[in-house]
Design a protein around this motif. Structure first.
Motif, short mmCIF file in Angstrom:
data_model
loop_
_atom_site.label_atom_id
_atom_site.label_comp_id
_atom_site.label_asym_id
_atom_site.label_seq_id
_atom_site.Cartn_x
_atom_site.Cartn_y
_atom_site.Cartn_z
N TYR A 111 -76.84 103.26 122.42
CA TYR A 111 -76.27 101.86 122.77
C TYR A 111 -75.77 102.21 124.17
O TYR A 111 -75.89 101.22 125.14
CB TYR A 111 -74.97 101.80 121.92
CG TYR A 111 -74.35 100.27 122.36
CD1 TYR A 111 -75.24 99.19 122.39
CD2 TYR A 111 -73.14 100.55 122.88
CE1 TYR A 111 -74.53 97.80 122.49
CE2 TYR A 111 -72.72 99.07 123.04
CZ TYR A 111 -73.25 97.80 122.88
OH TYR A 111 -72.54 96.61 122.78
N GLN B 248 -78.25 101.76 126.86
CA GLN B 248 -79.01 100.59 126.74
C GLN B 248 -80.33 100.73 126.25
O GLN B 248 -81.48 100.23 126.76
CB GLN B 248 -78.89 99.83 128.18
CG GLN B 248 -77.49 99.27 128.46
CD GLN B 248 -77.76 98.49 129.84
OE1 GLN B 248 -78.58 98.97 130.63
NE2 GLN B 248 -76.68 97.83 130.08
N TYR C 63 -83.23 95.27 118.72
CA TYR C 63 -83.38 94.76 117.13
C TYR C 63 -84.80 94.02 117.16
O TYR C 63 -85.15 93.12 117.61
CB TYR C 63 -82.66 94.15 116.65
CG TYR C 63 -82.40 93.59 115.40
CD1 TYR C 63 -81.96 94.47 114.41
CD2 TYR C 63 -82.99 92.65 114.75
CE1 TYR C 63 -81.74 94.35 112.81
CE2 TYR C 63 -83.35 92.29 113.46
CZ TYR C 63 -82.59 93.11 112.54
OH TYR C 63 -82.53 92.90 111.38
N THR D 161 -82.05 86.51 122.88
CA THR D 161 -80.72 86.34 122.11
C THR D 161 -80.68 87.82 121.57
O THR D 161 -81.25 88.79 121.79
CB THR D 161 -81.18 85.68 120.67
OG1 THR D 161 -82.07 86.44 119.83
CG2 THR D 161 -81.69 84.27 121.00
N THR D 162 -79.29 88.04 121.18
CA THR D 162 -78.78 89.26 120.69
C THR D 162 -78.51 89.29 118.99
O THR D 162 -78.34 87.90 118.56
CB THR D 162 -77.52 89.59 121.50
OG1 THR D 162 -76.30 88.66 121.31
CG2 THR D 162 -77.73 89.75 122.74
N LYS D 163 -78.09 90.31 118.73
CA LYS D 163 -77.83 90.47 117.11
C LYS D 163 -76.74 91.64 117.07
O LYS D 163 -76.95 92.67 117.53
CB LYS D 163 -79.40 90.79 116.26
CG LYS D 163 -78.75 91.02 114.84
CD LYS D 163 -80.22 90.84 114.07
CE LYS D 163 -79.93 91.29 112.52
NZ LYS D 163 -79.52 90.14 111.86
N SER D 164 -75.84 91.36 116.01
CA SER D 164 -74.79 92.42 115.99
C SER D 164 -75.57 93.16 114.87
O SER D 164 -75.80 93.16 113.75
CB SER D 164 -73.53 91.62 115.57
OG SER D 164 -72.61 92.58 115.33
N MET E 257 -72.72 96.52 117.17
CA MET E 257 -72.73 96.53 118.73
C MET E 257 -73.87 95.35 118.65
O MET E 257 -74.84 95.07 117.99
CB MET E 257 -73.68 97.84 119.17
CG MET E 257 -73.03 99.03 118.75
SD MET E 257 -73.51 100.52 119.03
CE MET E 257 -74.54 100.59 117.45
N ASP E 258 -73.65 94.62 119.74
CA ASP E 258 -74.84 93.59 120.28
C ASP E 258 -76.05 94.02 121.14
O ASP E 258 -75.86 94.60 121.82
CB ASP E 258 -74.09 92.38 121.11
CG ASP E 258 -73.03 91.65 120.21
OD1 ASP E 258 -73.37 91.34 119.04
OD2 ASP E 258 -72.15 91.07 120.71
N VAL E 259 -77.20 93.66 120.33
CA VAL E 259 -78.44 94.39 120.73
C VAL E 259 -79.44 93.25 121.06
O VAL E 259 -79.34 92.29 120.41
CB VAL E 259 -79.02 95.50 119.97
CG1 VAL E 259 -78.07 96.70 119.95
CG2 VAL E 259 -79.21 95.08 118.66
N PRO E 260 -80.13 93.29 122.25
CA PRO E 260 -81.34 92.22 122.46
C PRO E 260 -82.28 92.48 121.09
O PRO E 260 -82.72 93.37 120.48
CB PRO E 260 -82.08 92.57 123.60
CG PRO E 260 -81.60 94.20 123.69
CD PRO E 260 -80.37 94.44 123.03
N VAL E 261 -82.93 90.96 120.84
CA VAL E 261 -83.68 90.80 119.77
C VAL E 261 -85.18 90.67 120.47
O VAL E 261 -85.34 89.98 121.40
CB VAL E 261 -83.44 89.59 119.02
CG1 VAL E 261 -84.46 89.05 117.84
CG2 VAL E 261 -81.93 89.85 118.10
#
Length: 85
Positions: free
Chosen positions: A15, A18, A22, A63-66, A70-74
């Protein structure tokens, strides 16, 4: 340029660099939290994951997903191709 992804073994380190993404919507095969291969970050537009003789292709969904706090890119699944031998 397409890059490869694999399961993550150290979430905090990946994380921080970077490298976490997801993968979503694959009909069969890889999905969930993955780590990009060395030397890449989540700014790439496409990701390819080898899975049982096929390449599963994913594209950035903006978009991102928790995941694990942690918020990660989808990245969403787009298509699959056979791996040439």
């Amino acid at each position: 340029m397409s890059v490869f992804a694999e399961p993550s073994t150290d979430l905090a380190q990946d994380y921080a660099h970077q490298c976490l993404v997801y993968l979503a919507d694959a009909p069969r095969g890889p999905g969930g939290l993955m780590r990009l291969t060395a030397g890449t970050t989540h700014t790439t537009r496409k990701i390819v994951v080898p899975h049982y003789g096929r390449h599963q292709h994913f594209e950035r969904a903006h978009t991102t997903k928790s995941a694990s706090g942690m918020d990660v890119p989808v990245y969403r699944w787009t298509y699959s191709t056979a791996i040439a031998e």
